[in-house]
Design an enzyme around this catalytic site. Structure first.
Site, mmCIF file in Angstrom:
data_model
loop_
_atom_site.group_PDB
_atom_site.id
_atom_site.type_symbol
_atom_site.label_atom_id
_atom_site.label_comp_id
_atom_site.label_asym_id
_atom_site.label_seq_id
_atom_site.Cartn_x
_atom_site.Cartn_y
_atom_site.Cartn_z
ATOM 1 N N LYS A 107 33.002 0.056 -4.928
ATOM 2 C CA LYS A 107 31.537 -0.061 -4.872
ATOM 3 C C LYS A 107 31.276 0.856 -6.315
ATOM 4 O O LYS A 107 29.936 0.503 -6.685
ATOM 5 C CB LYS A 107 30.981 0.427 -3.700
ATOM 6 C CG LYS A 107 31.411 2.152 -3.215
ATOM 7 C CD LYS A 107 32.866 1.833 -2.410
ATOM 8 C CE LYS A 107 33.405 3.235 -1.971
ATOM 9 N NZ LYS A 107 34.242 3.086 -0.790
ATOM 10 N N LYS A 207 26.722 1.840 -2.700
ATOM 11 C CA LYS A 207 26.669 0.715 -1.478
ATOM 12 C C LYS A 207 25.326 0.099 -1.554
ATOM 13 O O LYS A 207 25.124 -1.236 -1.434
ATOM 14 C CB LYS A 207 27.056 1.081 -0.176
ATOM 15 C CG LYS A 207 28.729 1.595 -0.373
ATOM 16 C CD LYS A 207 29.088 2.336 0.894
ATOM 17 C CE LYS A 207 30.509 2.647 0.921
ATOM 18 N NZ LYS A 207 31.046 3.681 2.072
HETATM 19 P P1 NAP Z 1 43.572 5.999 -2.478
HETATM 20 O O1 NAP Z 1 44.023 6.180 -1.252
HETATM 21 O O2 NAP Z 1 43.201 7.183 -3.280
HETATM 22 O O3 NAP Z 1 44.594 4.997 -3.449
HETATM 23 C C1 NAP Z 1 44.418 4.663 -4.781
HETATM 24 C C2 NAP Z 1 45.606 3.970 -5.197
HETATM 25 O O4 NAP Z 1 45.312 3.340 -6.587
HETATM 26 C C3 NAP Z 1 46.874 4.637 -5.042
HETATM 27 O O5 NAP Z 1 47.759 3.814 -4.833
HETATM 28 C C4 NAP Z 1 47.249 4.960 -6.670
HETATM 29 O O6 NAP Z 1 48.457 5.082 -7.032
HETATM 30 C C5 NAP Z 1 46.449 3.975 -7.390
HETATM 31 N N1 NAP Z 1 46.123 4.425 -8.862
HETATM 32 C C6 NAP Z 1 45.314 5.298 -9.252
HETATM 33 N N2 NAP Z 1 45.406 5.408 -10.437
HETATM 34 C C7 NAP Z 1 46.050 4.328 -10.820
HETATM 35 C C8 NAP Z 1 46.219 3.929 -12.128
HETATM 36 N N3 NAP Z 1 45.811 4.378 -13.367
HETATM 37 N N4 NAP Z 1 47.222 2.583 -12.306
HETATM 38 C C9 NAP Z 1 47.680 2.358 -11.242
HETATM 39 N N5 NAP Z 1 47.540 2.580 -9.996
HETATM 40 C C10 NAP Z 1 46.566 3.634 -9.752
HETATM 41 O O7 NAP Z 1 42.031 5.142 -2.341
HETATM 42 P P2 NAP Z 1 41.615 4.328 -1.109
HETATM 43 O O8 NAP Z 1 41.140 4.942 -0.316
HETATM 44 O O9 NAP Z 1 42.680 3.423 -0.856
HETATM 45 O O10 NAP Z 1 40.394 3.528 -2.126
HETATM 46 C C11 NAP Z 1 40.689 2.228 -2.814
HETATM 47 C C12 NAP Z 1 39.361 1.646 -3.131
HETATM 48 O O11 NAP Z 1 38.854 1.334 -2.146
HETATM 49 C C13 NAP Z 1 38.343 2.490 -3.683
HETATM 50 O O12 NAP Z 1 37.563 1.947 -4.710
HETATM 51 C C14 NAP Z 1 37.494 3.040 -2.563
HETATM 52 O O13 NAP Z 1 36.228 3.480 -3.048
HETATM 53 C C15 NAP Z 1 37.405 1.757 -1.555
HETATM 54 N N6 NAP Z 1 37.395 2.059 -0.533
HETATM 55 C C16 NAP Z 1 38.063 2.887 0.309
HETATM 56 C C17 NAP Z 1 37.808 2.938 1.689
HETATM 57 C C18 NAP Z 1 38.598 3.868 2.595
HETATM 58 O O14 NAP Z 1 38.183 3.997 3.629
HETATM 59 N N7 NAP Z 1 39.717 4.785 2.077
HETATM 60 C C19 NAP Z 1 36.745 2.091 2.285
HETATM 61 C C20 NAP Z 1 36.155 1.053 1.594
HETATM 62 C C21 NAP Z 1 36.363 1.001 0.342
HETATM 63 P P3 NAP Z 1 49.665 6.048 -6.535
HETATM 64 O O15 NAP Z 1 49.668 5.931 -4.773
HETATM 65 O O16 NAP Z 1 50.984 5.866 -6.856
HETATM 66 O O17 NAP Z 1 48.992 7.345 -6.440
HETATM 67 N N1 HSE Z 2 34.373 7.206 1.390
HETATM 68 C C1 HSE Z 2 33.967 5.964 1.833
HETATM 69 C C2 HSE Z 2 33.220 6.538 3.294
HETATM 70 C C3 HSE Z 2 34.724 4.992 2.317
HETATM 71 O O1 HSE Z 2 33.521 7.403 3.611
HETATM 72 O O2 HSE Z 2 32.622 5.657 3.973
HETATM 73 C C4 HSE Z 2 34.187 3.799 2.590
HETATM 74 O O3 HSE Z 2 33.519 2.961 1.527
#
Ligand code: NAP
Ligand code: HSE
Length: 441
Positions: A107, A207
């Site tokens: 987002k 969002k």
């Molecule tokens: P996360 O757990 O921090 O994972 C990020 C991933 O990206 C990791 O695997 C990391 O690699 C990789 N990464 C970071 N920098 C990189 C680079 N320069 N080159 C290649 N890979 C790289 O994040 P997440 O929570 O999954 O969130 C991912 C996205 O989804 C974000 O945009 C977030 O806002 C969105 N989102 C998250 C949630 C939620 O509940 N978490 C919900 C909705 C949306 P490594 O593992 O090797 O460090």
């Molecule tokens: N950090 C976000 C939240 C993940 O807590 O809602 C889902 O977009």
């Protein structure tokens, strides 16, 4: 549509691993659900050697997500890295320009560059799908883009951040402090890599800006959103709200008004007996008012690996079915310029908490400042400071400040701000007044 769709997934963190788990659990049924097999062809993350809970050895590995985005071996680039700029943006642009569909949960990227990216997607005849970017597992984007497309939407609002709602709920139910509960939300994988985006309200604003563009057909305008986070909400506020019949929620609200579009993110007091007040923990809700459909509210998990993966993969399956819709529900050239309504025009009731020096004339001066702005009070309560709760020694008659909580009748934001500015200047309070808007949604 070919009968096989190859995915390249960049980002193997909370969401990326959730997607691999979902594909592993249900991938065998995708041909019967969509007419097309879905294969994970390649993956990318920072550290190839990291232990990732799932076996990734059968997928081609890319150190560079941009190279993955350009790779001939994939049809869909799934961006789950995060971040407004840098590698996520370059990789998404690269994928779209090389004719690949893109699915993203990012987002932050879309709030700033979504319209520009949607133009590239339009020009290349590919999808830019982002259901997971708003409210995790809730199908909010599809609801506007598809189910409500025939309506004029006048208002969209909701609890759009799981981390904040989790913190506020645990504080209210367990009397726990902010920092402990934030750590729990981080451990559960709800929070952003930088959790100040969550608690500062910016993630909700990202969002909201996407919902606004979809609902009102205007260009995204993230920078103009009025944003307050939950950092200043204390246990005193949560307890006072409870006694007065309210819950405190971080809401994102977007309205069409006569002077333009109002977008705001701030802690809000909502009456306890409403559906939104009962949305607890990492659950989110998104509400729409359609002129023909009426009021619709969707409630569901707002963050976490599996709910978010559900939205990501449903976007992939749309592409597998050959359903390619304009990212913001209409051709990007048809989006209207954004016209901002002034926030100070907001009207409603307000909760005010002052920390007032216990000395003669202090109350009278405060009441006068309120009267000057024609603010009338529904209730006023002098509360014992938390430091004076049973078992804790405190002097209550030594002139030290006491919390005073006021609920106003309907008034304007401008009047409240003017009164509070004067009250603070006059020195009868020892900290910046707390002000929380009351919404009877
Ligand atoms: P996360 O757990 O921090 O994972 C990020 C991933 O990206 C990791 O695997 C990391 O690699 C990789 N990464 C970071 N920098 C990189 C680079 N320069 N080159 C290649 N890979 C790289 O994040 P997440 O929570 O999954 O969130 C991912 C996205 O989804 C974000 O945009 C977030 O806002 C969105 N989102 C998250 C949630 C939620 O509940 N978490 C919900 C909705 C949306 P490594 O593992 O090797 O460090
Ligand atoms: N950090 C976000 C939240 C993940 O807590 O809602 C889902 O977009």
């Amino acid at each position: 549509m070919a009968n096989e769709l190859n995915l390249g997934i960049a980002g193997l963190g909370t969401v990326g691993i959730g997607v691999l788990e979902l594909v592993s659990a249900h991938g065998h049924s995708f041909p019967s659900r969509t007419g097309c097999a879905v294969n994970v062809q390649a993956v990318s993350a920072r550290d190839r050697r990291k232990n990732r809970k799932v076996d990734i050895s059968s997928y081609e590995w890319f150190d560079d997500p941009v190279a993955l985005a350009a790779s001939d071996g994939i049809d869909v680039f799934v961006e789950l890295i995060g971040g407004e700029e840098g590698v996520a943006r370059t990789a998404v642009e690269t994928a779209l320009k090389s004719g690949k569909h893109v699915v993203t949960a990012n987002k932050a990227l879309l709030a700033s560059h979504g319209v520009a990216l949607a133009k590239i997607a339009d020009e290349n005849g590919v999808a830019l799908n982002f259901e997971a970017a708003v409210a995790g597992g809730i199908p909010a984007i599809k609801t506007i883009r598809e189910s409500l497309l025939a309506n004029d939407i006048t208002r969209v609002y909701g609890i759009l951040n799981g981390t904040c709602n989790y913190i506020l709920t645990r504080m209210q139910k367990e009397g726990r402090n902010f920092d402990d509960v934030l750590q729990e939300a981080q451990d559960a994988g709800y929070a952003e890599a930088d959790p100040s985006f969550d608690v500062g309200g910016h993630d909700t604003a990202h969002k909201l800006s996407l919902l606004t563009t979809l609902a009102f057909g205007v260009e995204t305008s993230f920078d103009t959103i009025y944003v307050e986070g939950i950092e200043s909400i204390s246990l005193t506020d949560i307890e006072a709200a409870d006694e007065l019949g309210y819950r405190i929620k971080l809401l994102g609200v977007a309205l069409r008004t006569n002077s333009g579009i109002e977008q705001r993110v701030h802690p809000t007091m909502v009456p306890k007996n409403t559906a939104i007040a009962e949305v607890d923990g990492a659950t989110n809700c998104v509400a729409f008012n359609g002129d023909f459909a009426g009021d619709i509210m969707l409630i569901g998990p707002g963050a976490g690996a599996h709910p978010t993966a559900s939205s990501v993969v449903s976007d992939v399956l749309d592409i597998a079915k050959g359903v390619i819709l304009p990212p913001f529900a209409r051709h990007t050239n048809d989006l209207e310029p954004y016209k901002r309504a002034r926030m100070r025009a907001h009207e409603g009731g307000y909760y005010i908490r002052l920390s007032v020096y216990d000395r003669p004339g202090a109350f009278a001066a405060i009441a006068e400042r309120m009267a000057e702005q024609e603010i009338s009070l529904e209730s006023i309560v002098q509360r014992r400071p938390r430091s004076a709760l049973p078992g804790i020694d405190a002097q209550l008659d030594d002139g030290s400040p006491l919390p005073v909580v006021m609920i106003t009748h309907k008034t304007t934001e401008a009047a409240i701000r003017a009164a509070l500015e004067k009250i603070e200047d006059e020195g009868n309070v020892n900290e910046t007044p707390q002000m929380i808007r009351i919404e009877k949604l």
